[in-house]
Scaffold this active site. Structure first.
Site, mmCIF file in Angstrom:
data_model
loop_
_atom_site.group_PDB
_atom_site.id
_atom_site.type_symbol
_atom_site.label_atom_id
_atom_site.label_comp_id
_atom_site.label_asym_id
_atom_site.label_seq_id
_atom_site.Cartn_x
_atom_site.Cartn_y
_atom_site.Cartn_z
ATOM 1 N N PHE A 12 72.220 66.379 110.546
ATOM 2 C CA PHE A 12 71.851 65.048 111.218
ATOM 3 C C PHE A 12 71.434 65.118 112.585
ATOM 4 O O PHE A 12 70.970 64.223 113.225
ATOM 5 C CB PHE A 12 73.039 63.940 110.910
ATOM 6 C CG PHE A 12 73.277 63.614 109.452
ATOM 7 C CD1 PHE A 12 72.039 62.732 108.980
ATOM 8 C CD2 PHE A 12 74.236 63.868 108.812
ATOM 9 C CE1 PHE A 12 72.407 62.460 107.357
ATOM 10 C CE2 PHE A 12 74.485 63.754 107.377
ATOM 11 C CZ PHE A 12 73.539 63.051 106.908
ATOM 12 N N ASP A 29 69.874 69.783 103.813
ATOM 13 C CA ASP A 29 69.449 70.803 104.683
ATOM 14 C C ASP A 29 68.820 70.368 105.820
ATOM 15 O O ASP A 29 68.526 69.395 106.109
ATOM 16 C CB ASP A 29 68.251 71.741 103.486
ATOM 17 C CG ASP A 29 67.233 70.567 103.322
ATOM 18 O OD1 ASP A 29 67.192 69.503 103.606
ATOM 19 O OD2 ASP A 29 65.986 71.301 103.061
#
Length: 225
Positions: free
Chosen positions: A80, A67
């Site tokens: 990321f 998430d």
């Protein structure tokens, strides 16, 4: 039907999902949270940014996150990744370290992975929104059903995609992918808590490029950020 602003070719493929009760309930939940004054990341216009930057016919590699980052200014719709000017979080620093060890590329001066997305790396979080400072706060609200379908669609319509599944959660999505048509690479999560247990040394970036070249596709320039 929930009216969703998303890249047109993705919209055509996902139209059926937007009509389903679970998705309408998800939209209602997000609207209600905003009405209550809760801060949600990423900003509304960036929720589907991975889709905008990487239309379905361009997907070559899928990286699956869980998430979004829950700190101010971090999440911008790509797993990321953080916008320029925001320090790369530890997991992303470890990703850059593995790229350096694997390909000899020095870590970039920022953590914005837009340059990967523009080359066909689909940076998908399984859950696309989060409440500020509350990790995993939007779990089981419907996003997982939606993104599972996205993974299935990529598996069905694209040839020879590389799926990078890091950590237990990402690896749990393996049954959604046709392993006969695609390359599935699995490793530990790049988090500082687990990177030493098999993420470091996985060489996924060179392996992904070798697979793409083998199937007549342009490799990813992992240093182009």
């Amino acid at each position: 039907m929930a009216e969703v602003a998303i890249e047109p070719s993705w919209k055509r493929l996902l139209e059926e999902e937007f009509n389903k009760p679970y998705f309408e309930a998800l939209v209602a939940f997000l609207k209600d949270e905003k009405r209550k004054g809760k801060v949600i990341y990423p900003p509304g216009k960036q929720i589907f940014r991975a889709f905008e930057l990487c239309p379905p016919d361009q997907v070559k590699v899928v990286i699956l996150g869980q998430d979004p980052y829950h700190g101010p200014g971090q999440a911008h719709g790509l797993c990321f990744s953080v916008p320029k000017g925001v320090p790369p979080p530890p997991s992303l620093q470890n990703i850059f370290k593995e790229i350096q060890d694997d390909l000899g590329l020095p870590p970039p001066p920022h953590g914005d992975l837009t340059g990967w997305a523009e080359q066909g790396v689909f940076l998908l979080n399984a859950i696309l929104t989060v409440e500020a400072h509350k990790p995993a706060s939007h779990r089981q609200k419907g996003w997982e059903i939606f993104t599972d379908r996205v993974i299935q669609i990529i598996s069905e319509i694209r040839p020879h995609v590389v799926f990078l599944l890091w950590g237990q959660y990402a690896r749990s999505k393996k049954p959604l992918i046709d392993a006969r048509r695609h390359l599935i690479l699995e490793a530990a999560h790049p988090s500082p808590y687990s990177a030493a247990n098999g993420f470091f040394g996985c060489r996924h970036f060179s392996k992904a490029n070798a697979f793409l070249i083998e199937h007549g596709m342009e490799p990813i320039d992992w240093g182009r950020l």
